[in-house]
Design an enzyme around this catalytic site. Structure first.
Site, PDB file in Angstrom:
ATOM      1  N   SER A 113       2.446  17.071  24.043  1.00 48.14           N
ATOM      2  CA  SER A 113       3.455  17.348  25.062  1.00 48.14           C
ATOM      3  C   SER A 113       4.580  18.241  24.562  1.00 48.14           C
ATOM      4  O   SER A 113       4.348  19.357  24.141  1.00 48.14           O
ATOM      5  CB  SER A 113       3.988  16.026  25.593  1.00 48.14           C
ATOM      6  OG  SER A 113       4.747  16.252  26.731  1.00 48.14           O
ATOM      7  N   HIS A 114       5.798  17.724  24.559  1.00 42.78           N
ATOM      8  CA  HIS A 114       6.967  18.537  24.215  1.00 42.78           C
ATOM      9  C   HIS A 114       7.184  18.613  22.705  1.00 42.78           C
ATOM     10  O   HIS A 114       8.096  19.294  22.255  1.00 42.78           O
ATOM     11  CB  HIS A 114       8.203  17.923  24.869  1.00 42.78           C
ATOM     12  CG  HIS A 114       8.373  16.480  24.496  1.00 42.78           C
ATOM     13  ND1 HIS A 114       7.546  15.500  24.973  1.00 42.78           N
ATOM     14  CD2 HIS A 114       9.222  15.880  23.651  1.00 42.78           C
ATOM     15  CE1 HIS A 114       7.896  14.347  24.461  1.00 42.78           C
ATOM     16  NE2 HIS A 114       8.909  14.536  23.649  1.00 42.78           N
ATOM     17  N   ASP A 277       7.101  22.269  29.943  1.00 44.67           N
ATOM     18  CA  ASP A 277       6.926  21.898  28.533  1.00 44.67           C
ATOM     19  C   ASP A 277       5.532  22.246  28.011  1.00 44.67           C
ATOM     20  O   ASP A 277       4.757  22.932  28.679  1.00 44.67           O
ATOM     21  CB  ASP A 277       7.204  20.403  28.337  1.00 44.67           C
ATOM     22  CG  ASP A 277       6.092  19.542  28.881  1.00 44.67           C
ATOM     23  OD1 ASP A 277       5.411  19.970  29.833  1.00 44.67           O
ATOM     24  OD2 ASP A 277       5.886  18.423  28.349  1.00 44.67           O
ATOM     25  N   ASP A 279       2.601  20.758  27.700  1.00 42.75           N
ATOM     26  CA  ASP A 279       1.397  20.508  28.505  1.00 42.75           C
ATOM     27  C   ASP A 279       1.645  20.603  30.001  1.00 42.75           C
ATOM     28  O   ASP A 279       0.781  20.224  30.803  1.00 42.75           O
ATOM     29  CB  ASP A 279       0.789  19.148  28.141  1.00 42.75           C
ATOM     30  CG  ASP A 279       1.742  17.999  28.416  1.00 42.75           C
ATOM     31  OD1 ASP A 279       2.968  18.221  28.402  1.00 42.75           O
ATOM     32  OD2 ASP A 279       1.260  16.873  28.656  1.00 42.75           O
ATOM     33  N   ASP A 281       3.761  19.075  32.111  1.00 51.07           N
ATOM     34  CA  ASP A 281       4.123  17.976  33.014  1.00 51.07           C
ATOM     35  C   ASP A 281       5.628  17.809  33.185  1.00 51.07           C
ATOM     36  O   ASP A 281       6.080  17.190  34.133  1.00 51.07           O
ATOM     37  CB  ASP A 281       3.448  16.654  32.609  1.00 51.07           C
ATOM     38  CG  ASP A 281       3.733  16.235  31.192  1.00 51.07           C
ATOM     39  OD1 ASP A 281       4.467  16.950  30.483  1.00 51.07           O
ATOM     40  OD2 ASP A 281       3.204  15.180  30.770  1.00 51.07           O
ATOM     41  N   ARG A 282       6.411  18.365  32.251  1.00 51.55           N
ATOM     42  CA  ARG A 282       7.867  18.249  32.399  1.00 51.55           C
ATOM     43  C   ARG A 282       8.448  19.502  33.043  1.00 51.55           C
ATOM     44  O   ARG A 282       7.845  20.579  32.956  1.00 51.55           O
ATOM     45  CB  ARG A 282       8.525  18.091  31.035  1.00 51.55           C
ATOM     46  CG  ARG A 282       8.122  16.839  30.317  1.00 51.55           C
ATOM     47  CD  ARG A 282       8.892  16.705  29.030  1.00 51.55           C
ATOM     48  NE  ARG A 282       8.580  15.425  28.417  1.00 51.55           N
ATOM     49  CZ  ARG A 282       9.356  14.787  27.575  1.00 51.55           C
ATOM     50  NH1 ARG A 282      10.504  15.321  27.209  1.00 51.55           N
ATOM     51  NH2 ARG A 282       9.006  13.618  27.077  1.00 51.55           N
ATOM     52  N   LYS A 376       3.119  13.349  35.815  1.00 49.55           N
ATOM     53  CA  LYS A 376       4.255  14.153  36.227  1.00 49.55           C
ATOM     54  C   LYS A 376       3.816  15.609  36.246  1.00 49.55           C
ATOM     55  O   LYS A 376       2.811  15.960  35.626  1.00 49.55           O
ATOM     56  CB  LYS A 376       5.465  13.913  35.347  1.00 49.55           C
ATOM     57  CG  LYS A 376       5.264  14.043  33.865  1.00 49.55           C
ATOM     58  CD  LYS A 376       6.525  13.548  33.180  1.00 49.55           C
ATOM     59  CE  LYS A 376       6.487  13.755  31.684  1.00 49.55           C
ATOM     60  NZ  LYS A 376       5.802  12.688  30.978  1.00 49.55           N
TER      61      LYS A 376
END
Ligand code: G16
Length: 541
Positions: A113-114, A277, A279, A281-282, A376
């Protein structure tokens, strides 16, 4: 093509955290480490023989290597078909969308992710179930438990698959379909938002700066914003996914997306700024000279949902993670719909969405989404805002300020103390735990503590209980301080302290000033400097 059965010994640290297994590349590159975890997934999620899985990742370092290994292991374990993104690319929301659209058995997402990427960065692997959402705790617990007793894994002895070309191939009887990563997701977005109205807004000169942070959303945002919606070329910046995200932290917040923040506070600011981000989702939403907090973004979406085609019938309820500000609660109360408070972690929204208890959900950690998928969704949130701007014809700042005038403002900030010694971080939490019974009634300057507790959640759908989900201190004026340890870090511990102060009338204070008293109280009660050895937080968002 022969199936090899490889002997292995367990690793004791393969416990999926807030969002899957996240470790440094050095950990993932140990012989058998990835294979053990993948076999543990295959052994724990039900009978996968003959079933279809989705596979893809955010393109970070080790993505392609891991995908080839997983394909060969899936073929050896009897999986029927794998749908894999071209070049191994699929954003987290796209995986959720594809699982749901094609009703696949589940999916595997490769991402941290982030967290930063590259040879010295982090990697991660996450299993999503048939509803398109992250595996619930009973599944992740089963995977962890299996990883502790694993003795062997299966892998096919086969050449690597060419993921550069769309189309179908076979491996040991398993079909591998290399798919376009964007098409299904873009179609879903088109079904929810008024693309015509947004296209018209761009044609009339509206400007957007979309910072894809050299992460997975580059191809998605370029196709959707510049292609389908006609935004000028160059609207999407940092749009080429890089294995190390250009050396940056692909986390869309005012600290890590500083380039965007500077631009949006400068003389040539666009009408709206946005970032996503690693991947996808953010998301972060920025107006001219104003950043929208994720908590406010969720509340504003809930208040205005009926203006958006996909939500024109209104919302049935909303949910937020516990540390997220209570701004959404006020909207829910006004709309007379329930507002659920869940532990941190997207997986806790899954049951509420499946049971149609909520339509929208969000978290302070720059995540918002709806019942359209079970993750998300960064681009979704940005399209929601674009659609809202197109309908209301108001600038971002006016939408936010009008919202505060109507519902009051939640001043909100998170202070992170990163890479703390894990033992000291646990001691800080224990120190707070010991005080829980004695805090009620204590006065600090103008603030009086109403009560304090440790958050425990009972899922209203399946009755499962999640304990120790953060320590909360409530004040008599409705303010809160929340303490919890991050579940997504890979080195040491991260202490997160969340500040939430509600104001009905004083709407224009500077954020950290407005929260000053609460920040002092957190230090007094938790002795943060003593336990963390840090005078200041590492990151303030
Ligand atoms: C993950 C989870 C989120 C959570 C976030 C922060 O996000 O999916 O639900 O809010 O981690 O978690 P923590 O505070 O435990 O570090 P992502 O975008 O990293 O998958």
């Amino acid at each position: 093509m022969s199936i090899q059965t490889v002997s292995t010994t367990p690793f004791n640290d393969q416990n999926p955290g807030t969002s899957g297994l996240r470790k440094t590349i050095a950990v993932f590159k140990q012989p058998h480490y990835l294979e053990n975890f993948v076999q543990s997934i295959f052994d724990s999620v039900g009978d996968i023989r003959g079933k279809t899985l989705v596979l893809g990742g955010d393109g970070r370092y080790f993505n392609s290597t891991a995908i080839q290994i997983i394909l060969k292991m899936a073929a050896a374990n009897g999986v029927g078909k794998i749908m894999v993104g071209q070049d191994g690319i699929l954003s987290t929301p796209a995986v959720s969308c594809i699982i749901r659209k094609y009703k696949t058995f589940g999916g595997i997402i490769l991402s941290a992710s982030h967290n930063p990427g590259g040879p010295d960065g982090d990697f991660g692997i996450k299993y999503n179930v048939g509803n398109g959402g992250p595996a619930p705790e009973k599944v992740t617990n089963a995977i962890f438990s299996r990883s502790k007793s694993i003795k062997e894994y299966k892998i096919v002895n086969a050449p690597d698959v060419n993921l550069g070309r769309q189309g179908t191939t076979e491996m040991n009887g398993m079909t591998i379909e290399v798919i376009d990563p964007v098409t299904d997701y873009a179609e879903l977005m088109q079904s929810l938002f008024d693309f015509g109205a947004i296209r018209k807004m761009f044609a009339e000169g509206f400007t957007l700066r979309f910072d894809a942070m050299h992460a997975v959303c580059g191809p998605y945002a370029t196709r959707i914003m510049e292609g389908m919606l006609g935004a000028p070329k160059g609207t999407v910046v940092n749009n080429i996914p890089l294995e190390d995200f250009g050396g940056h932290h692909p986390d869309p917040n005012p600290v890590n997306a500083k380039e965007l923040m500077d631009f949006m506070h400068g003389p040539n600011a666009a009408d709206m700024g946005a970032a996503t981000d690693g991947d996808g989702d953010r998301n972060m939403i920025v107006g001219r000279h104003i950043a929208v907090t994720p908590s406010d973004s969720l509340a504003i979406m809930a208040a205005n949902a009926s203006l958006i085609p996909g939500y024109s019938k209104g919302i049935v309820g909303v949910a937020r993670s516990m540390p997220t500000s209570t701004a959404a609660d006020k909207v829910a109360a006004a709309l007379n719909v329930p507002c659920y408070e869940t532990p941190t972690g997207w997986k806790f929204f899954g049951d509420l969405l499946d049971d149609n208890k909520i339509t929208l959900c969000g978290e302070e950690s720059y995540g918002t989404s709806s019942n359209h998928i079970r993750e998300k969704d960064g681009i979704w949130a940005i399209l929601f805002w674009l659609n809202l701007l197109a309908v209301t014809k108001k600038p971002v700042a006016d939408i936010v300020k009008d919202h505060w005038k109507k519902y009051g403002r939640n001043y909100y900030s998170r202070h992170d103390y990163v890479n703390i010694d894990s033992k000291r971080a646990e001691e800080l939490m224990e120190h707070l735990r010991e005080q829980l019974d004695s805090l009620s009634g204590k006065r600090f300057a103008t603030c009086v503590i109403d009560r304090a507790d440790e958050f425990s959640y009972t899922d209203p759908v399946d009755g499962s209980v999640s304990q120790r989900q953060g320590i909360r201190i409530f004040f008599t004026d409705g303010s809160r301080i929340v303490f919890r340890l991050s579940g997504t870090g890979t080195v040491g511990a991260t202490v997160r302290v969340y500040f939430d102060r509600y104001e009905k009338d004083l709407l224009d204070m500077e954020m950290q000033t407005a929260l000053g008293e609460l920040i002092d109280i957190a230090e007094t009660v938790a002795k943060i400097a003593f336990y963390t050895g840090m005078k200041e937080p590492s990151v303030v968002t």
